[in-house]
Write an enzyme that holds these catalytic residues in place. Structure first.
Site, mmCIF file in Angstrom:
data_model
loop_
_atom_site.group_PDB
_atom_site.id
_atom_site.type_symbol
_atom_site.label_atom_id
_atom_site.label_comp_id
_atom_site.label_asym_id
_atom_site.label_seq_id
_atom_site.Cartn_x
_atom_site.Cartn_y
_atom_site.Cartn_z
ATOM 1 N N LYS A 78 0.841 -1.193 0.000
ATOM 2 C CA LYS A 78 0.000 0.000 0.000
ATOM 3 C C LYS A 78 0.881 1.251 0.000
ATOM 4 O O LYS A 78 1.901 1.276 0.705
ATOM 5 C CB LYS A 78 -0.909 -0.026 1.238
ATOM 6 C CG LYS A 78 -1.942 1.093 1.284
ATOM 7 C CD LYS A 78 -2.836 0.949 2.515
ATOM 8 C CE LYS A 78 -3.912 2.016 2.565
ATOM 9 N NZ LYS A 78 -4.774 1.915 3.764
ATOM 10 N N SER A 153 -9.760 1.861 2.882
ATOM 11 C CA SER A 153 -8.905 2.590 1.979
ATOM 12 C C SER A 153 -7.877 1.736 1.238
ATOM 13 O O SER A 153 -7.337 2.194 0.232
ATOM 14 C CB SER A 153 -8.147 3.675 2.749
ATOM 15 O OG SER A 153 -7.282 3.105 3.703
ATOM 16 N N SER A 177 -9.884 -0.361 7.121
ATOM 17 C CA SER A 177 -9.280 -0.220 5.790
ATOM 18 C C SER A 177 -8.557 -1.449 5.249
ATOM 19 O O SER A 177 -8.170 -1.467 4.090
ATOM 20 C CB SER A 177 -8.315 0.967 5.770
ATOM 21 O OG SER A 177 -9.036 2.169 5.714
#
Lengths: 495, 95
Positions: A78, A153, A177
Site C-alpha cells: 500500500k 482505503s 481499511s
C-alpha cells in the site's frame, strides 16, 4: 494453473524445490498486470526494476539453500508505507513526487526475508475513505464487478490480490481499511492488535488507531505474513514487547469446544438482507464444527461511528499539519509570505475528503468544543473497550458481518460523507478498542459479489482468530473462487 | 445549526486552509449534518468515565538521548520544494 494465481505457501514449495524461479514468478505477475491493470487500476506505481533485482537476489539465495517463507514472493505494498528511494504518495497530490528517505520497519523486515516488491497500491487519500475513490491517482475497480468499488482505503491492495496482480499485499487499517476491502474483494484481511506491528514508516493518519496488516488469498498466507511483520520496535514507542508466536501453528488446531459470541447489536436495520443470511449460515457452519455459539452484547456499538469520526479526524488534523510545503511535498507557486504559502500549498495539495476531516478534527479540538466533542468521544471509547472486555470474558472470539453491504457502485456514496462513513460501522469498534480482527470470505450475493465474515479476538489473541478462520475456510472453501476478468471491458459512463 | 459560516472560516484559518464560496457553502452544510449525527453521544452519561486516548495503556517510553547519524541527507533534500546550500528555503518571514 498460472503462477500468479497461487498462494505464498504453494509458491514457497515450488521455489524451494527449485521447480520455478522467483524471476519466472515475478515475470508472470508483471505479465498479469500488463494484461488486466488497465481494467482494475490497482497500482499507483509499479517497481519493475526493483522487483527484478530482488527476484534475482532471491534466486541466488535459493540456489544456496536459503529459502525463507517469503523468499522470492512478489508482494504489493500500500502506498502509505515508506520504501527507501521509492515514490510514496499516500494517494495524495500533496505527495505526488515524494521519495521516501528510509524504509518502514515492516519493509525492512520483508527485505530481510528476500520478498519481492511489485509496486505501490492505490488507496483513498491518506487512507481516508471506504472506497478508494478519494485517491488523487484515479479510482480502482473491483475485480468481481468493474462498476463497483473495491472497498477502502486499502482498495488497491485488495484489488491487486484478488485479480492475481500480486501474491499477497500489505494494507493499513485505521477504521476497517484492511478488513472492509478484503470483504469487498473476497480475500483474507487481518488487522493485528494495536502495538503488534511497528508503525514506523507508516505515514500517520490517526496514530492511536492505525495498524499494518496482511491481505492474502487464504488464511495460511495471512499467518505467514504475520510471522514476518509483527514484533516490538524501539522506533515505534507504541509497539508492544510481547513475544511473537509462530502463527502458522494455530492453523489446524482443534476448534471443538471453543466459543463464538454473536453480538446482537450488529444485526440491525441497514444490514443488507443477503449479508445477514450469508453470515448466519456461516455461523451455522461454525456450529457444525463443534464451536459453541452464544449471544453476547456490545451495547455501545451504535456510538462507534460517531466516536471514530471525532477521534480519527482530530488525530489526523494534527498529523497532517506537517504538510506545509517547507521540507517536502507540494508547494504552491503563488503566495506572498509564509502564511500564504502554507494555506495555498495545503488547499491546492489536499483533496476534498482530507480537508473535510482536517476541518472536522480542528473543530473538535478547538477552544470551547474540546470537552463536548473530543473528550466526550474519548470517554465513550472507554465504554466501547469495556464492552469488548466483558464480551471476551464470555467467549473466545466474536463473529459479525465485516460490512453492512457487499461492494457498492462507484459514485454511489461520494456526495454523502455520512453515508460513506457508515460503511465502516462494523469494523470501527475493533480499532477503538485496539483488538485484533480478520475478515474472511463467507459466500456471495445474488449478484456474485463476495461477502465477508469478521472475526474479532481480544488483544494479542491473533492465534484464535487464525485458528477459527482456518477451520471455517477449510470447511467451506469460499477462498478458492476467483473473479473472471476475461469478461469484456466495462461498458460505461464514468461516474 | 451547529456551525455557521463564520465559524467554518475560523476553523479553516486554524487549519491553514482556505476555500472558495462554493466550498465554504458545502462545508457548512456537510459539517452540520455530521455534527448533528454526533449529537447521539450526548445521550450517554460519561461523568464518571475516564477518557481513552490510546488502546494500549502505557506511560512515557524513554530512550537514551543519543545522536545517530542519518546518512541520506541528499535523499531528504531531494524532496525539498526549494533549497539552497543544503538548507530548506522558505519565503521571507520577517520584513
Amino acid at each position: 494453473m498460472e503462477l500468479h494465481s497461487l498462494t505464498i505457501h504453494q509458491l514457497h514449495q515450488l521455489l524451494s524445490k527449485r521447480e520455478v524461479s522467483s524471476q519466472e514468478l515475478t515475470e508472470s505477475v508483471f505479465k498479469r498486470i500488463e494484461s488486466i491493470e488497465e481494467k482494475v487500476n490497482a497500482y499507483i506505481t509499479l517497481t519493475h526494476e526493483l522487483a527484478m533485482e530482488q527476484a534475482k537476489q532471491a534466486d541466488e539465495n535459493i540456489s544456496q539453500g536459503k529459502t525463507d517463507s517469503l523468499t522470492g514472493i512478489p508482494l504489493a505494498i500500500k502506498d502509505v508505507l515508506c520504501i527507501k528511494a521509492v515514490r510514496t504518495t499516500c494517494g495524495s497530490g500533496i505527495l505526488e513526487n515524494f521519495i521516501a528517505p528510509y524504509d518502514a520497519t515492516v519493509i525492512k523486515k520483508l527485505k530481510g526475508k528476500d520478498a519481492v516488491f511489485v509496486g505501490r497500491t492505490n488507496m483513498d487519500e491518506f487512507a481516508m475513505g471506504s472506497s478508494t475513490e478519494t485517491s488523487y491517482f484515479g479510482i480502482t475497480r473491483n475485480p468481481w464487478d468493474l462498476e463497483r468499488i473495491p472497498g477502502g482505503s486499502s482498495g488497491g491492495s485488495a484489488a491487486a490480490v484478488s485479480a492475481d496482480e500480486c501474491i499477497a499485499a500489505l494494507g493499513s487499517d485505521t477504521g476497517g481499511s484492511i478488513r472492509q476491502p478484503a470483504a469487498c474483494c473476497g480475500l483474507v484481511g487481518l488487522k493485528p492488535t494495536y502495538g503488534r506491528v511497528s508503525r514506523f514508516g507508516l505515514v500517520a493518519f490517526a496514530s492511536s488507531l492505525d495498524q499494518i496488516g496482511p491481505m492474502t488469498k487464504d488464511v495460511k498466507d495471512a499467518a505467514i505474513l504475520m510471522n514476518e511483520i509483527c514484533g516490538y520496535d524501539p522506533l515505534d514507542s507504541t509497539s508492544v514487547n510481547v513475544k511473537v508466536p509462530d502463527y502458522t501453528q494455530a492453523l489446524g488446531r482443534e476448534v471443538k469446544g471453543m466459543s463464538v459470541g454473536i453480538p446482537k447489536e450488529y444485526f440491525i436495520e441497514g444490514l443488507d438482507r443477503e449479508v445477514e443470511v450469508t453470515v448466519k449460515e456461516a455461523i451455522k457452519a461454525m456450529e457444525g464444527l463443534g464451536i459453541d455459539i452464544k449471544e453476547v452484547s456490545l451495547p455501545h456499538t451504535e456510538y462507534a461511528v460517531a466516536v471514530y469520526y471525532l477521534i480519527a479526524p482530530a488525530e489526523a488534523s494534527s498529523n497532517l499539519a506537517r504538510y506545509d510545503g517547507v521540507r517536502y511535498g507540494y508547494r504552491a507557486k503563488k503566495g506572498a509570505g509564509l502564511l500564504d504559502m502554507y494555506k495555498l500549498s495545503r488547499s491546492e495539495g489536499f483533496g476534498t475528503e482530507v480537508k473535510r476531516r482536517i476541518m472536522l478534527g480542528t473543530y473538535a479540538l478547538s477552544a470551547g468544543y474540546y470537552d463536548a466533542y473530543y473528550k466526550k468521544a474519548s470517554q465513550v471509547r472507554t465504554l466501547i473497550r469495556n464492552d469488548f472486555e466483558k464480551a471476551f470474558s464470555e467467549c473466545d472470539v466474536i463473529v459479525t458481518p465485516t460490512a453492512p453491504t457487499p461492494a457498492f457502485k462507484i459514485g454511489e456514496k461520494m456526495d454523502d460523507p455520512l453515508k460513506m462513513y457508515l460503511s465502516d460501522i462494523f469494523t470501527i469498534p475493533a480499532n477503538l478498542a485496539g483488538i485484533a480482527g480478520i475478515s474472511i470470505p463467507c459466500g456471495f450475493s445474488s449478484h456474485g459479489l463476495p461477502i465477508g465474515l469478521q472475526i474479532l479476538a481480544n488483544s494479542f489473541q491473533e492465534e484464535k482468530l487464525l485458528q477459527v478462520a482456518h477451520a471455517y475456510e477449510q470447511h467451506t472453501k469460499w477462498h478458492l473462487k476467483k473473479p473472471d476478468l476475461t469478461l469484456p471491458k466495462y461498458s460505461h459512463h464514468s461516474p | 445549526m451547529k456551525i455557521d459560516r463564520k465559524e467554518v472560516e475560523h476553523v479553516a484559518q486554524l487549519a491553514r486552509l482556505q476555500f472558495d464560496e462554493a466550498q465554504l457553502e458545502m462545508f457548512v452544510h456537510q459539517l452540520n449534518t455530521i455534527l448533528e449525527y454526533f449529537e447521539k453521544l450526548q445521550k450517554i452519561n460519561t461523568s464518571e468515565i475516564e477518557p481513552t486516548s490510546h488502546a494500549v495503556v502505557m506511560n512515557n517510553i524513554f530512550r537514551d538521548d543519543a545522536v545517530e547519524d542519518f546518512s541520506d541527507k541528499d535523499l531528504l533534500l531531494t524532496n525539498a520544494p526549494s533549497k539552497e546550500k543544503g538548507c530548506f528555503k522558505v519565503p521571507k518571514v520577517i520584513e
